[in-house]
Scaffold this active site. Structure first.
Site, PDB file in Angstrom:
ATOM      1  N   GLY A  67      10.647  -3.019   5.939  1.00  0.00           N
ATOM      2  CA  GLY A  67       9.953  -4.304   5.793  1.00  0.00           C
ATOM      3  C   GLY A  67       9.587  -4.559   4.338  1.00  0.00           C
ATOM      4  O   GLY A  67       9.869  -5.625   3.782  1.00  0.00           O
ATOM      5  N   HIS A  68       8.970  -3.552   3.706  1.00  0.00           N
ATOM      6  CA  HIS A  68       8.615  -3.712   2.285  1.00  0.00           C
ATOM      7  C   HIS A  68       9.871  -3.938   1.441  1.00  0.00           C
ATOM      8  O   HIS A  68       9.880  -4.765   0.535  1.00  0.00           O
ATOM      9  CB  HIS A  68       7.943  -2.445   1.742  1.00  0.00           C
ATOM     10  CG  HIS A  68       6.638  -2.103   2.393  1.00  0.00           C
ATOM     11  ND1 HIS A  68       6.474  -0.989   3.181  1.00  0.00           N
ATOM     12  CD2 HIS A  68       5.446  -2.728   2.365  1.00  0.00           C
ATOM     13  CE1 HIS A  68       5.235  -0.938   3.601  1.00  0.00           C
ATOM     14  NE2 HIS A  68       4.586  -1.979   3.133  1.00  0.00           N
ATOM     15  N   GLN A  79     -10.243  -2.506   2.422  1.00  0.00           N
ATOM     16  CA  GLN A  79      -9.772  -3.183   3.631  1.00  0.00           C
ATOM     17  C   GLN A  79      -9.785  -2.271   4.848  1.00  0.00           C
ATOM     18  O   GLN A  79      -9.327  -2.660   5.917  1.00  0.00           O
ATOM     19  CB  GLN A  79      -8.416  -3.835   3.414  1.00  0.00           C
ATOM     20  CG  GLN A  79      -7.232  -2.898   3.241  1.00  0.00           C
ATOM     21  CD  GLN A  79      -5.976  -3.649   2.815  1.00  0.00           C
ATOM     22  OE1 GLN A  79      -5.855  -4.107   1.688  1.00  0.00           O
ATOM     23  NE2 GLN A  79      -5.027  -3.801   3.722  1.00  0.00           N
ATOM     24  N   MET A  98       0.851  -1.197   0.000  1.00  0.00           N
ATOM     25  CA  MET A  98       0.000   0.000   0.000  1.00  0.00           C
ATOM     26  C   MET A  98       0.888   1.249   0.000  1.00  0.00           C
ATOM     27  O   MET A  98       0.435   2.339   0.368  1.00  0.00           O
ATOM     28  CB  MET A  98      -0.940  -0.006   1.210  1.00  0.00           C
ATOM     29  CG  MET A  98      -1.898  -1.199   1.165  1.00  0.00           C
ATOM     30  SD  MET A  98      -3.412  -0.943   2.076  1.00  0.00           S
ATOM     31  CE  MET A  98      -2.787  -0.703   3.715  1.00  0.00           C
ATOM     32  N   GLY A  99       2.155   1.098  -0.384  1.00  0.00           N
ATOM     33  CA  GLY A  99       3.054   2.241  -0.417  1.00  0.00           C
ATOM     34  C   GLY A  99       3.533   2.620   0.972  1.00  0.00           C
ATOM     35  O   GLY A  99       3.463   1.812   1.903  1.00  0.00           O
ATOM     36  N   SER A 119       6.564  -0.792  10.742  1.00  0.00           N
ATOM     37  CA  SER A 119       5.205  -0.702  10.208  1.00  0.00           C
ATOM     38  C   SER A 119       4.937   0.733   9.755  1.00  0.00           C
ATOM     39  O   SER A 119       5.463   1.687  10.342  1.00  0.00           O
ATOM     40  CB  SER A 119       4.203  -1.070  11.320  1.00  0.00           C
ATOM     41  OG  SER A 119       2.921  -0.558  11.009  1.00  0.00           O
ATOM     42  N   GLY A 144       4.927 -10.157   4.132  1.00  0.00           N
ATOM     43  CA  GLY A 144       5.729 -10.118   5.361  1.00  0.00           C
ATOM     44  C   GLY A 144       5.077 -10.923   6.479  1.00  0.00           C
ATOM     45  O   GLY A 144       3.847 -10.900   6.636  1.00  0.00           O
ATOM     46  N   ASP A 189       2.341  -9.604   9.099  1.00  0.00           N
ATOM     47  CA  ASP A 189       0.903  -9.755   8.860  1.00  0.00           C
ATOM     48  C   ASP A 189       0.587 -11.248   8.759  1.00  0.00           C
ATOM     49  O   ASP A 189       0.149 -11.752   7.708  1.00  0.00           O
ATOM     50  CB  ASP A 189       0.505  -9.021   7.579  1.00  0.00           C
ATOM     51  CG  ASP A 189       0.799  -7.536   7.685  1.00  0.00           C
ATOM     52  OD1 ASP A 189       0.346  -6.911   8.650  1.00  0.00           O
ATOM     53  OD2 ASP A 189       1.519  -7.009   6.813  1.00  0.00           O
TER      54      ASP A 189
HETATM   55  O1  PAF Z   1      -0.117  -5.932   3.522  1.00  0.00           O
HETATM   56  C1  PAF Z   1      -0.555  -4.965   2.854  1.00  0.00           C
HETATM   57  O2  PAF Z   1       0.110  -3.939   2.710  1.00  0.00           O
HETATM   58  C2  PAF Z   1      -1.922  -5.060   2.228  1.00  0.00           C
HETATM   59  O3  PAF Z   1      -2.824  -5.721   3.046  1.00  0.00           O
HETATM   60  C3  PAF Z   1      -1.905  -5.666   0.820  1.00  0.00           C
HETATM   61  C4  PAF Z   1      -1.453  -7.120   0.844  1.00  0.00           C
HETATM   62  C5  PAF Z   1      -0.985  -4.867  -0.081  1.00  0.00           C
HETATM   63  C6  PAF Z   1      -3.309  -5.636   0.222  1.00  0.00           C
HETATM   64  O4  PAF Z   1      -3.795  -4.350   0.114  1.00  0.00           O
END
Ligand code: PAF
Length: 281
Positions: free
Chosen positions: A36-37, A61, A30-31, A185, A147, A150
């Site tokens: 972590g990303h 979500q 989600m940017g 996070s 990751g 989650d």
């Molecule tokens: O983990 C996230 O950032 C979001 O839940 C995802 C998997 C990109 C879905 O919107």
């Protein structure tokens, strides 16, 4: 690096990639990219020269009253970080294209979506499953990277992939932590200075449970009592849930026999944080 905003343009690009070419690896995000990303992107890059990172703050979500509006969207900064890591394609679609007016279809991973975080966020995981399945269809990846922080999301997506016979490998990468143990996070930025100091208690509570298991404790309730005692030491922290569960069906574990997941969610001030660890007797 191609930055693609329209689904049609992405579809054309995807069709131009030959079947025998590098494996397509997807990192859905989600940017507001953090370490972590970036660790997911690095893992994907190690595996393939054809990495697609999606950046989409998925409205489905978030429940009304959650942080959808104020969720950070530093797109330019994110693109620079991805370029540095050698990402080939960023898919950053508009919400009106991903969820056009009148969209009514939702993907439900029954039962798993109502446990743990699903108790306080009952529509969250159908939003996640819906957008992830859409991304899987659009990108058609061989592997997708998520990751461990989650944990429930990864368990649910594995089930979705299995139940719908998708030929996609779900790769789960370890949680990245700050030096004091706090899981990295996007929401950590909401913490005040004092809250930031209090937040690593989540990690300490997980570690404490791990130590107790190493010393021979096997009782789920006894381990959870220790977790709650540890968290109670920080007045700024209010527990949402702490649970020890089976890693496939998320059912509570009363006595540790196999590998179990200790998952917790807590409000630090008004910010809800999650974390987890594996407990292995
Ligand atoms: O983990 C996230 O950032 C979001 O839940 C995802 C998997 C990109 C879905 O919107």
């Amino acid at each position: 690096m191609d930055v693609v905003r329209s689904l049609e343009a992405f579809g054309r690009l995807r069709k131009s990639w030959p079947d025998g070419g590098p494996e397509v690896c997807l990192v859905p995000t989600m940017g507001a990219l953090h370490a972590g990303h970036l660790s997911l992107v690095e893992a994907a890059r190690k595996r393939s020269d054809r990495v697609v990172v999606s950046i989409f703050v998925n409205p489905t979500q978030f429940a009304p009253g959650e942080d959808f509006e104020r969720y950070p969207r530093p797109l330019e900064q994110d693109l620079k970080a991805l370029e540095r890591l050698g990402v080939g394609t960023v898919l950053a679609p508009e919400a009106r294209e991903m969820f056009p007016a009148g969209h009514r279809t939702r993907v439900l991973v029954e039962e798993l979506d109502r446990k743990l975080c699903g108790l306080s966020r009952p529509t969250h995981f159908q939003g996640v499953a819906t957008v992830v399945l859409k991304l899987f269809h659009l990108v058609q990846p061989r592997a997708a990277f998520f990751g461990q922080k989650d944990a429930q999301q990864t368990i649910l997506i594995r089930r979705l992939v299995r139940d719908l016979d998708l030929d996609i490998e779900v790769v789960v990468c370890p949680t990245v932590r700050e030096q004091d143990g706090l899981a990295v996070s996007s929401r950590n930025r909401y913490l005040s200075l004092e809250e930031r100091k209090a937040a690593p208690v989540l990690f300490r509570a997980l570690e404490r449970a791990g130590r107790e298991v190493a010393l021979g404790e096997r009782s789920g309730p006894a381990l959870l009592a220790g977790v709650h005692r540890c968290l109670a030491a920080e007045s700024r922290v209010q527990v949402d849930y702490a649970a020890i569960v089976d890693p496939v069906d998320l059912e509570p574990v009363d006595r540790l026999q196999g590998k179990s997941l200790l998952a917790l969610a807590a409000f630090v001030g008004t910010t809800r944080l999650i974390d987890n660890t594996w407990l292995t007797p």
